[in-house]
Write an enzyme that holds these catalytic residues in place. Structure first.
Site, PDB file in Angstrom:
ATOM      1  N   SER A  21       0.850  -1.194   0.000  1.00 44.73           N
ATOM      2  CA  SER A  21       0.000   0.000   0.000  1.00 44.73           C
ATOM      3  C   SER A  21       0.888   1.246   0.000  1.00 44.73           C
ATOM      4  CB  SER A  21      -0.882  -0.013   1.259  1.00 44.73           C
ATOM      5  OG  SER A  21      -2.032   0.767   1.068  1.00 44.73           O
ATOM      6  N   TYR A 184      -7.584  14.517   0.221  1.00 44.08           N
ATOM      7  CA  TYR A 184      -6.660  15.342  -0.555  1.00 44.08           C
ATOM      8  C   TYR A 184      -7.403  15.922  -1.772  1.00 44.08           C
ATOM      9  CZ  TYR A 184      -3.366  13.315   2.688  1.00 44.08           C
ATOM     10  OH  TYR A 184      -2.741  12.950   3.851  1.00 44.08           O
TER      11      TYR A 184
HETATM   12  C1  LIG Z   1       2.918   5.591   7.525  1.00 50.90           C
HETATM   13  C2  LIG Z   1       1.723   5.601   6.619  1.00 50.90           C
HETATM   14  C3  LIG Z   1       1.729   6.397   5.498  1.00 50.90           C
HETATM   15  C4  LIG Z   1       0.642   6.381   4.604  1.00 50.90           C
HETATM   16  N1  LIG Z   1       0.717   7.115   3.448  1.00 50.90           N
HETATM   17  C5  LIG Z   1      -0.231   6.951   2.493  1.00 50.90           C
HETATM   18  C6  LIG Z   1      -0.052   7.481   1.188  1.00 50.90           C
HETATM   19  O1  LIG Z   1       0.982   8.065   0.860  1.00 50.90           O
HETATM   20  N2  LIG Z   1      -1.061   7.308   0.293  1.00 50.90           N
HETATM   21  C7  LIG Z   1      -2.194   6.611   0.599  1.00 50.90           C
HETATM   22  O2  LIG Z   1      -3.083   6.484  -0.241  1.00 50.90           O
HETATM   23  N3  LIG Z   1      -2.365   6.057   1.828  1.00 50.90           N
HETATM   24  C8  LIG Z   1      -1.397   6.184   2.757  1.00 50.90           C
HETATM   25  N4  LIG Z   1      -1.521   5.541   3.960  1.00 50.90           N
HETATM   26  C9  LIG Z   1      -2.667   4.625   4.162  1.00 50.90           C
HETATM   27  C10 LIG Z   1      -2.247   3.196   3.798  1.00 50.90           C
HETATM   28  O3  LIG Z   1      -1.888   3.092   2.423  1.00 50.90           O
HETATM   29  C11 LIG Z   1      -3.374   2.183   4.093  1.00 50.90           C
HETATM   30  O4  LIG Z   1      -4.472   2.484   3.273  1.00 50.90           O
HETATM   31  C12 LIG Z   1      -3.801   2.209   5.564  1.00 50.90           C
HETATM   32  O5  LIG Z   1      -2.679   2.201   6.417  1.00 50.90           O
HETATM   33  C13 LIG Z   1      -4.690   1.001   5.899  1.00 50.90           C
HETATM   34  O6  LIG Z   1      -4.062  -0.211   5.543  1.00 50.90           O
HETATM   35  P1  LIG Z   1      -3.231  -1.095   6.629  1.00 50.90           P
HETATM   36  O7  LIG Z   1      -4.183  -1.409   7.737  1.00 50.90           O
HETATM   37  O8  LIG Z   1      -2.776  -2.306   5.865  1.00 50.90           O
HETATM   38  O9  LIG Z   1      -2.089  -0.271   7.109  1.00 50.90           O
HETATM   39  C14 LIG Z   1      -0.478   5.566   4.879  1.00 50.90           C
HETATM   40  C15 LIG Z   1      -0.497   4.801   6.044  1.00 50.90           C
HETATM   41  C16 LIG Z   1       0.592   4.791   6.895  1.00 50.90           C
HETATM   42  C17 LIG Z   1       0.557   3.892   8.099  1.00 50.90           C
END
Ligand SMILES: Cc1cc2nc3c(=O)[nH]c(=O)nc-3n(C[C@H](O)[C@H](O)[C@H](O)COP(=O)(O)O)c2cc1C
Length: 358
Positions: A21, A184
């Site tokens: 992601s 955004y």
């Molecule tokens: C450190 C961090 C940075 C993130 N930056 C972005 C990003 O640049 N673009 C985006 O669409 N989502 C971003 N997210 C959201 C993640 O891509 C993801 O959708 C969210 O963490 C849920 O998934 P997970 O439970 O597997 O972490 C970020 C999440 C984290 C933890």
């Protein structure tokens, strides 16, 4: 069909259905948007770790589109050149590289989380842009004066996404993803919570979705026919108490985007306003949104607390999503895909140099 069945989209084949992601690293040393050794090692490790698709963090299409001064960018040829070693290394590991093209809109000019969030005022900061001049409402800080984009400004945003897509191709990326989620800029135009314009870019569903449709069309017309284009959306604003973006809107939008040549919808949620009512975020909490969006037949990636090999595999086996998009678990374990394959009994994509360790 399982987690390790190759994923095909246009001319691109990923070796499995695990996608890293997009995750901001806020790691540009000089606040110039240029990729550093960190980006190479961070994204490169996830490629060595077996993921099918390695997606970059939100990468700003203009300097004002950065969330923080430390964000990655792709607004000049130098930026594309700095990203080339990253895509080359990802490819050398048998993974597919993807870039998330982003504009932070009114959520720009903030401190990175490790510096305490909050707006960046003064010389290090800048004036964010949005569908209206309403600023992001910080809880404890003075809001940043925000500029309403006029139609010329909107046209420049569309051009900036197209130029960034061209540079992404130059940099060697295999897939581009347009970031239209998390409050955004593009999401700010979609949602009636933030878009109260009364021109061609605000009002009803057609008008609020116009900017995203223009961006997607421009990106699609820029990249080669064989290159997949993904779009990340927030399926819902999580604001049931007011007129807001809903899962039904997302399903309708997905069908429109597919007609414009979008190959996959990456289904996230939330981020438009601090009043959002986030539901229980247990395992796979956003998967039902992905399923709803997929009803129109468009391929989807599901994201949100996918943390176990069994859970990720079940999502694919049960046809609930086409990609298992794994975020935070990849921060803990760059080898998530290799470990998943080992545990589930599939051929593990172990780097040649490391086979004796597995
Ligand atoms: C450190 C961090 C940075 C993130 N930056 C972005 C990003 O640049 N673009 C985006 O669409 N989502 C971003 N997210 C959201 C993640 O891509 C993801 O959708 C969210 O963490 C849920 O998934 P997970 O439970 O597997 O972490 C970020 C999440 C984290 C933890």
């Amino acid at each position: 069909m399982n987690l390790f069945t190759p994923f095909e989209s246009r001319d691109v084949t990923a070796r499995n259905r695990v996608m890293v992601s997009p995750m901001c690293q806020y790691s540009c040393e000089e606040e110039d948007g240029l990729a550093t050794d960190w980006h190479l090692v961070h994204l490169g490790s996830r490629a060595s770790g077996g993921a099918g698709i390695v997606m970059s963090e939100a990468t700003a299409v203009t300097p004002r589109g950065r969330i923080s001064p430390k964000d990655l960018g792709i607004w000049s040829d130098n930026h594309a050149e700095a990203l080339q070693p990253v895509t080359e290394f990802i490819e050398s590991q048998g993974a597919v590289s993807a870039i998330q093209l982003a504009h932070a809109g009114r959520k720009a000019s903030t401190n990175r989380p490790s510096d305490g969030h909050g707006p960046v005022h003064g010389d290090r900061g800048w004036t964010p842009v949005g569908p209206t001049a309403d600023p992001w409402p910080y809880a404890d800080d003075e809001p940043l004066a925000t500029e309403r984009l006029d139609t010329d400004g909107i046209a420049r945003i569309v051009d900036a996404f197209a130029d960034a897509a061209a540079r992404s191709v130059e940099a060697g990326f295999d897939i581009v993803e347009v970031h239209a989620a998390h409050g955004y800029l593009l999401h700010e135009f979609l949602s009636p919570v933030t878009n109260t314009r009364d021109d061609a870019y605000g009002g009803d569903f057609e008008d609020r979705t116009r900017l995203l449709r223009e961006v997607v069309t421009a990106v699609r017309n820029t990249v080669p026919e064989g290159m997949p284009v993904f779009v990340r959306i927030s399926a819902t604003d999580w604001l049931p108490d007011r007129d807001s973006w809903s899962v039904g809107d997302s399903a309708r939008l997905a069908r429109d985007l597919e007609r414009l040549g979008v190959d996959l919808i990456d289904v996230s949620a939330g981020g438009i306003h601090p009043d959002q009512q986030v539901p229980d975020t247990g395992a796979h909490y956003q998967v039902p949104y992905a399923e709803r969006v997929a009803e129109g037949g468009v391929p989807v990636g599901a994201v949100g607390k996918i943390t176990t090999p069994e859970g990720a595999d079940a999502l694919i086996r049960n046809g609930r999503a086409d990609l298992a998009v794994v975020g935070r678990e990849h921060l803990k374990d760059p080898y998530f895909a290799v470990h998943a394959a080992e545990k589930l009994g599939y051929d593990a994509p172990v780097p040649r140099q490391y086979t004796r360790g597995f």
